[in-house]
Scaffold this active site. Sequence first.
Site, PDB file in Angstrom:
ATOM      1  N   ASP A 214       0.982  -1.276   0.221  1.00  0.00           N
ATOM      2  CA  ASP A 214       0.125  -0.012   0.357  1.00  0.00           C
ATOM      3  C   ASP A 214       1.052   1.315   0.014  1.00  0.00           C
ATOM      4  O   ASP A 214       2.331   1.081   0.394  1.00  0.00           O
ATOM      5  CB  ASP A 214      -0.895  -0.364   1.388  1.00  0.00           C
ATOM      6  CG  ASP A 214      -1.921   1.428   1.477  1.00  0.00           C
ATOM      7  OD1 ASP A 214      -2.564   1.259  -0.123  1.00  0.00           O
ATOM      8  OD2 ASP A 214      -2.373   1.678   2.564  1.00  0.00           O
ATOM      9  N   SER A 215       0.293   1.985  -0.136  1.00  0.00           N
ATOM     10  CA  SER A 215       0.915   3.601  -0.752  1.00  0.00           C
ATOM     11  C   SER A 215       1.488   3.882   1.267  1.00  0.00           C
ATOM     12  O   SER A 215       2.296   5.122   1.446  1.00  0.00           O
ATOM     13  CB  SER A 215       0.262   4.787  -0.613  1.00  0.00           C
ATOM     14  OG  SER A 215      -0.923   5.452   0.752  1.00  0.00           O
TER      15      SER A 215
ATOM     16  N   CYS B 107     -10.511   2.664   0.138  1.00  0.00           N
ATOM     17  CA  CYS B 107      -9.661   3.034   0.296  1.00  0.00           C
ATOM     18  C   CYS B 107      -9.045   2.013   1.306  1.00  0.00           C
ATOM     19  O   CYS B 107      -9.900   1.958   2.865  1.00  0.00           O
ATOM     20  CB  CYS B 107      -9.621   4.395   0.590  1.00  0.00           C
ATOM     21  SG  CYS B 107      -8.257   5.215   0.887  1.00  0.00           S
TER      22      CYS B 107
ATOM     23  N   CYS C  39      -4.215  -1.947  -1.781  1.00  0.00           N
ATOM     24  CA  CYS C  39      -4.864  -0.384  -1.840  1.00  0.00           C
ATOM     25  C   CYS C  39      -6.147  -0.702  -2.969  1.00  0.00           C
ATOM     26  O   CYS C  39      -6.047  -0.233  -4.868  1.00  0.00           O
ATOM     27  CB  CYS C  39      -3.455  -0.183  -2.775  1.00  0.00           C
ATOM     28  SG  CYS C  39      -3.637   1.736  -3.101  1.00  0.00           S
TER      29      CYS C  39
ATOM     30  N   GLU D  42      -2.625   9.424   7.935  1.00  0.00           N
ATOM     31  CA  GLU D  42      -1.492   9.146   7.696  1.00  0.00           C
ATOM     32  C   GLU D  42       0.112   9.957   8.160  1.00  0.00           C
ATOM     33  O   GLU D  42       0.872   9.905   8.858  1.00  0.00           O
ATOM     34  CB  GLU D  42      -0.363   9.285   6.758  1.00  0.00           C
ATOM     35  CG  GLU D  42      -0.255   8.393   5.127  1.00  0.00           C
ATOM     36  CD  GLU D  42       0.232   6.611   6.008  1.00  0.00           C
ATOM     37  OE1 GLU D  42       1.553   7.396   5.949  1.00  0.00           O
ATOM     38  OE2 GLU D  42       0.017   6.203   4.846  1.00  0.00           O
TER      39      GLU D  42
ATOM     40  N   HIS E 136      -6.772   2.782   3.928  1.00  0.00           N
ATOM     41  CA  HIS E 136      -6.881   3.262   5.201  1.00  0.00           C
ATOM     42  C   HIS E 136      -7.919   4.282   5.620  1.00  0.00           C
ATOM     43  O   HIS E 136      -7.587   4.264   6.780  1.00  0.00           O
ATOM     44  CB  HIS E 136      -6.498   5.320   4.439  1.00  0.00           C
ATOM     45  CG  HIS E 136      -4.905   5.173   4.436  1.00  0.00           C
ATOM     46  ND1 HIS E 136      -3.900   4.979   3.467  1.00  0.00           N
ATOM     47  CD2 HIS E 136      -4.094   5.484   4.574  1.00  0.00           C
ATOM     48  CE1 HIS E 136      -2.942   5.223   2.764  1.00  0.00           C
ATOM     49  NE2 HIS E 136      -2.694   5.025   4.270  1.00  0.00           N
TER      50      HIS E 136
HETATM   51  N1  DGL Z   1      -4.829   3.220   1.054  1.00  0.00           N
HETATM   52  C1  DGL Z   1      -4.799   3.862  -0.252  1.00  0.00           C
HETATM   53  C2  DGL Z   1      -5.581   3.452  -1.628  1.00  0.00           C
HETATM   54  O1  DGL Z   1      -7.107   2.008  -1.044  1.00  0.00           O
HETATM   55  C3  DGL Z   1      -3.506   4.848  -0.770  1.00  0.00           C
HETATM   56  C4  DGL Z   1      -4.593   5.559  -0.532  1.00  0.00           C
HETATM   57  C5  DGL Z   1      -3.074   6.882  -1.187  1.00  0.00           C
HETATM   58  O2  DGL Z   1      -2.422   7.207  -0.391  1.00  0.00           O
HETATM   59  O3  DGL Z   1      -3.976   8.614  -1.467  1.00  0.00           O
HETATM   60  O4  DGL Z   1      -6.163   3.991  -2.497  1.00  0.00           O
END
Ligand code: DGL
Length: 264
Positions: free
Chosen positions: A10-11, A185, A73, A151, A187
Amino acid sequence: MDKRPIGIFDSGLGGLTALSALRELMPEENIVYFADTARNPYGTRTPEQLRRMAKENLAFLAGFGVKAVIAACGTMSTNALDVLHGSEIPVINVLEPSVSAMAGSEGDAPLAVIATEASIRSGGYTRALEKACPGREVIALACQEFVWLCENGHTAPDDPAVIEAVARCLAPLKREKPSALLLGCTHFGLIAEAIRNELGARVELVSASECASRACKTLLEANGLTGGSGREALYTSGSLQDFEQKAEHFLHRPVKAHYGSAGE
Ligand code: DGL
């Protein structure tokens, strides 16, 4: 018995929601987690960038001899699905299993999805939900701001910054009274409690991370690929200390991270 690890990327911190879901389902598996924190956020990037980065992240994890990868992600799953499908290593994305789960939502109230700007802009979730749930209205809303909050350590349901952002961003969606909301997402699973508090218990929350973890289990079992000794290696392309501290907060256990980079 196949002891090769499962890769997850993931990011940043969001994919930890997939890691913890997978751990619950498959405690014995070995896992390599890659948080591409240096390139966070993904959700403001172009499809071209995301496709290149998806290839780079898969190549990075392939270096660990992984038997499968969860692309934890939504942004990659919507913008680089063909890259993920084309990989030699089996890749589980978060889009397809979560849309299948949403199709189980009964009634005729709208279905909703929240995700990053790039995910919503791609139309990937909307198209897939409309196809899987014909006749249902689909509401898609970008909540990129939530990624920044997570984050930066704002995840607690009583954090005023989280409460304010969740109420403001979800206001248009709340008015439509959806029966189910897809956290598209990864996150957003970190602030699921705040989202639940805002929308109320009647809206079913579907976690893309949990759906992908279940799909991973199904895939490994169907192909005789299960096995391991519960080991874990976590890599980040950003600050080790920062990642360790925030990951420990979410996972409720000590975390040791290593530095790793998939691209420039
Ligand atoms: N967690 C990721 C997603 O599901 C990326 C979120 C991001 O870095 O903008 O899209």
